[in-house]
Write an enzyme that holds these catalytic residues in place. Structure first.
Site, short mmCIF file in Angstrom:
data_model
loop_
_atom_site.label_atom_id
_atom_site.label_comp_id
_atom_site.label_asym_id
_atom_site.label_seq_id
_atom_site.Cartn_x
_atom_site.Cartn_y
_atom_site.Cartn_z
N THR A 39 0.83 -1.20 0.00
CA THR A 39 0.00 0.00 0.00
C THR A 39 0.87 1.25 0.00
O THR A 39 0.57 2.23 -0.69
CB THR A 39 -0.95 0.01 1.21
OG1 THR A 39 -1.72 -1.19 1.22
CG2 THR A 39 -1.88 1.21 1.15
N GLU A 218 -4.60 -5.39 -5.59
CA GLU A 218 -5.17 -6.71 -5.28
C GLU A 218 -5.60 -7.42 -6.57
O GLU A 218 -6.68 -8.00 -6.66
CB GLU A 218 -6.37 -6.58 -4.33
CG GLU A 218 -6.04 -5.93 -2.99
CD GLU A 218 -5.25 -6.83 -2.05
OE1 GLU A 218 -4.83 -7.93 -2.47
OE2 GLU A 218 -5.04 -6.43 -0.89
N GLN A 248 -1.78 -15.17 -2.54
CA GLN A 248 -2.88 -14.75 -1.67
C GLN A 248 -4.21 -14.68 -2.44
O GLN A 248 -5.13 -13.98 -2.03
CB GLN A 248 -2.58 -13.39 -1.04
CG GLN A 248 -1.38 -13.42 -0.10
CD GLN A 248 -1.20 -12.12 0.66
OE1 GLN A 248 -1.99 -11.77 1.55
NE2 GLN A 248 -0.16 -11.39 0.32
N ARG A 608 -0.60 -13.77 8.86
CA ARG A 608 -1.24 -12.74 9.69
C ARG A 608 -0.48 -12.55 11.00
O ARG A 608 -0.70 -11.56 11.70
CB ARG A 608 -2.69 -13.11 10.02
CG ARG A 608 -3.63 -13.33 8.85
CD ARG A 608 -3.62 -12.21 7.85
NE ARG A 608 -2.72 -12.49 6.77
CZ ARG A 608 -2.29 -11.61 5.88
NH1 ARG A 608 -2.68 -10.36 5.98
NH2 ARG A 608 -1.47 -11.95 4.91
#
Length: 718
Positions: A39, A218, A248, A608
């Site tokens: 990002t 994405e 992902q 995560r």
């Protein structure tokens, strides 16, 4: 000649991030590993295009998938460069609506069109096919949406979307009606944009001249239609930059097409790939586990995550006897060390029940992300209402919830007519003192034919369930109630249409009933337990404790991170899902693509974690109201060997270590029979048995613990 100073926004980037930001010209794929700062790279790149390359903000289109992501991208870009306020940063569907509003007339669409959601689609189909039930139409609405995700109209090939021979005709009728009233559904926001660009050269040329830069975040989540929109939007001279991670890609069930990102270099000739491989989130040991797992997937673009972070503790694998011990283990971790932000991850929403129940009883604060708490879920409340009505046939609240769900032709006026017979109007009502089944008997003679027929079926259902309550276990009774009431079929249809997990939640309610005695006494205890647990949950809602543990599905963790992550339910048939316990996925009919997506989901779950990572698997788990055994997930066999070492050494611990070495799909060699594949892996009376299909055609069973001539020859790291 003076050398200008490097812009401040570049100073904190690592060399590869800076390369990605400065790149311009040929198409670019930024392959951004988990926790690699993508990002930041995207927003800095927007600032660089505006500040250093002096592009007009109107030249840039940036597209992502959620409003939250678009808002964050806009905010961060504007924080770096005020001119970014005028960059078009939107979701795919928001951009589609923007484009269609301005050019609707070119394709015969009213610019004031209304956008239909899923329920609106069903309602429109109902106007065309009033004789069909809404649940059947929901399935067609879902299939129409899926067809549009694949950029297919009614005249396209649709056999892989729906095997129903009537579907093409229904799709065509829907499209004709939708266009006749001048509205669009969500799928049209992409599909009709493609139509616009293909059929209107002047519009396509205008957009080609405007958007000199097109960026997509994405990209691994894009579907076929979104990919086609990108190809039609991009001129030969446009700078196309997509950002994503093929490892992902976990939304195949929503229509995401992983080949979009995997084939990007072939689709956009001359494209360069820049890999962001430095992870800023996790410890070295956590990344080692993630990388070891992903090495088992084929067709990857390939990258190797690394980090300058500390090595950190080794991830822990904890075998448990059952789901109760699993939940207790998680509770103990929170009690011993409540400090780190913690998430408990599971494959299906239904798995949250046992954690909710235990944590509420023990006063441990928790939050559920992405869904309602278990006993607040619609399908669970429906089934409980049926059970309450069986337990107390005077329960008007429960009766009102269930009498017309699924639909039985009884509108509000019909329900009121039924309930009127409970009052003081006649001797029957007074005699039965509000008994609703007796009121239903009386109402049969006054209701219209269709409503009377529906009521008769419901009354027969009630009488049949009432008679069998004491004849079977409570779990069997709840199973029968869910099936015979129509709730199973009703929510199955909704699962198919919306990709939800309502049936699994109903199955978990059966599991909850499995510990209670049969009969009316057991039912009363079960309902009392539910109410007490729900009350505890209600009390815990008021807590905003920062130390609250997060309960969340693996899919919903995308984009999140926690200091401590516990990945639960690591058993065959649960994760990877669907395959029967002990069966190979090939035998269960699951394809390799699905298995690889499940593995990517595991990778997302692992990454995560920032500092601590745990895995749990259960020897037994309650299924269909009964405790059933299962081997550990084959994915555990793909973790680095040191994680598994010692995990099953405790006396009586489950399962035996050799289960990992011979999970379904493992290639093996036997001195007498040659090479083969492990087809099944089951536990029988405490022993581990594998079924092997050899290349010679023979199928034999072995106990690996004793059969030393059977060797693995393919699985690494064991």
């Amino acid at each position: 000649m003076s050398i200008s100073a490097e812009p401040s926004y570049l100073k904190d980037l690592n060399p590869v991030q800076k390369e990605a930001v400065l790149h311009y010209g040929k198409p670019l794929l930024i392959l951004a590993g988990a926790g690699s700062g993508k990002t930041r790279v995207i927003t800095v790149k927007i600032a660089h295009l505006l500040e250093s390359l002096r592009l007009d903000p109107r030249d840039i289109l940036a597209v992502t998938f959620t409003n939250k992501a678009a808002d964050e991208m806009k905010e961060r870009a504007v924080g770096l460069c005020a001119a970014a306020e005028n960059v078009l940063i939107r979701t795919f569907h928001s951009f589609g609506a923007w484009l269609l509003r301005r050019n609707a007339a070119h394709i015969g669409l009213d610019s004031r069109f209304t956008i239909y959601d899923d329920e609106d689609m069903v309602s429109l189909l109902k106007t065309i096919y009033p004789e069909k039930e809404r649940r059947e139409l929901s399935r067609y609405a879902f299939q129409i949406g899926r067809a549009k995700d694949f950029a297919r109209g009614p005249q396209s090939r649709l056999a892989d979307i729906s095997a129903d021979p009537a579907f093409p005709e229904i799709y065509a009728a829907y499209e004709e009606k939708l266009r006749s009233i001048g509205n669009a559904d969500f799928g049209d926001l992409i599909l009709r944009c493609i139509e616009l660009l293909r059929e209107c050269p002047e519009v396509r040329q205008r957009l080609h001249e405007r958007f000199r830069v097109i960026m997509v975040d994405e990209y691994q989540d894009s579907n076929v239609a979104q990919h086609e929109l990108l190809r039609n939007l991009a001129s030969e001279d446009a700078y196309v930059c997509v950002v994503g991670d093929d490892d992902q890609s976990i939304y195949r069930f929503r229509g995401a097409e992983i080949k979009n990102i995997q084939n990007f270099p072939q689709i956009f000739p001359g494209a360069q790939i820049i890999r962001l491989e430095q992870n800023y989130r996790s410890t070295q040991n956590i990344l080692a586990a993630a990388s070891a797992v992903m090495e088992n997937n084929s067709g990857r673009l390939g990258k190797k995550l690394w980090t300058a972070n500390e090595k950190g503790p080794l991830p822990v694998l904890r075998p448990c006897a059952d789901e109760n011990e699993e939940a207790s283990f998680c509770l103990s971790l929170m009690r011993k060390n409540p400090g780190p932000s913690t998430a408990i991850l599971y494959r299906t929403n239904a798995q949250s029940r046992i954690f909710e129940t235990l944590f509420a009883r023990e006063g441990l604060p928790y939050r559920i992300v992405g869904t309602l708490r278990f006993y607040e879920r619609e399908e669970v409340k429906d089934a409980i209402a049926f059970l309450k009505f069986i337990a107390n046939p005077r329960d008007e609240v429960s009766f009102r919830r269930i009498i017309n769900k699924p639909a039985r032709g009884l509108g509000d006026s019909g329900v009121e007519k039924i309930l009127a017979f409970r009052g003081g109007q006649d001797e029957l009502s007074a005699e039965n003192r509000g008994d609703i089944p007796a009121a239903m008997e009386k109402a049969l003679s006054v209701l219209p034919a269709r409503a009377g027929k529906g009521l008769k079926k419901f009354l027969d259902l009630y009488r049949g369930l009432e008679e069998t309550l004491n004849e079977q276990s409570l779990a069997e009774f709840v199973t029968r109630l869910i099936k015979d009431s129509g709730l199973e079929e009703y929510h199955k249809t909704r699962d198919e249409a919306a990709g939800t997990q309502k049936l699994q939640n109903l199955e978990e309610l059966v599991n909850a009933a499995g510990i209670y005695n049969p009969g009316s006494a057991g039912l009363a205890q079960f309902l009392e337990g539910i109410e007490l647990d729900a009350a505890r949950v209600e009390e815990s809602k008021a807590s905003n404790d920062a130390a609250a543990v997060t309960l969340i599905t693996m899919h919903n963790t995308k984009g999140l991170e926690f200091d401590r992550v516990i990945i639960t339910g690591m058993e065959e048939g649960l994760f990877p899902k669907q395959a029967p316990y002990g069966a190979s996925r090939a035998e269960a009919g699951d394809d390799e693509e699905e298995l690889e997506e499940e593995r990517r989901l595991f990778y997302v779950a692992i990454t995560r974690a920032r500092k601590q990572l745990y895995f749990t698997c259960c020897a037994n788990r309650r299924m269909h109201g009964q405790s059933k055994s299962s081997p550990p997930s084959r994915f555990l066999a793909e973790l680095p060997g040191e994680i598994r070492t010692g995990a099953f050494k405790a006396p009586g611990a489950y399962p035996p270590p050799e289960v990992f070495a011979f999970s379904p799909g493992t290639t093996v060699y036997h001195e007498d029979y040659g090479q083969g594949i492990v087809w099944k892996s089951v536990i029988r009376e405490g022993g581990h048995v594998v079924t092997v299909r050899f290349d010679s055609g023979k199928t034999l069973e072995f106990l690996p613990k004793y059969e030393r001539r059977l060797e693995r020859i393919k699985v690494d790291g064991l």
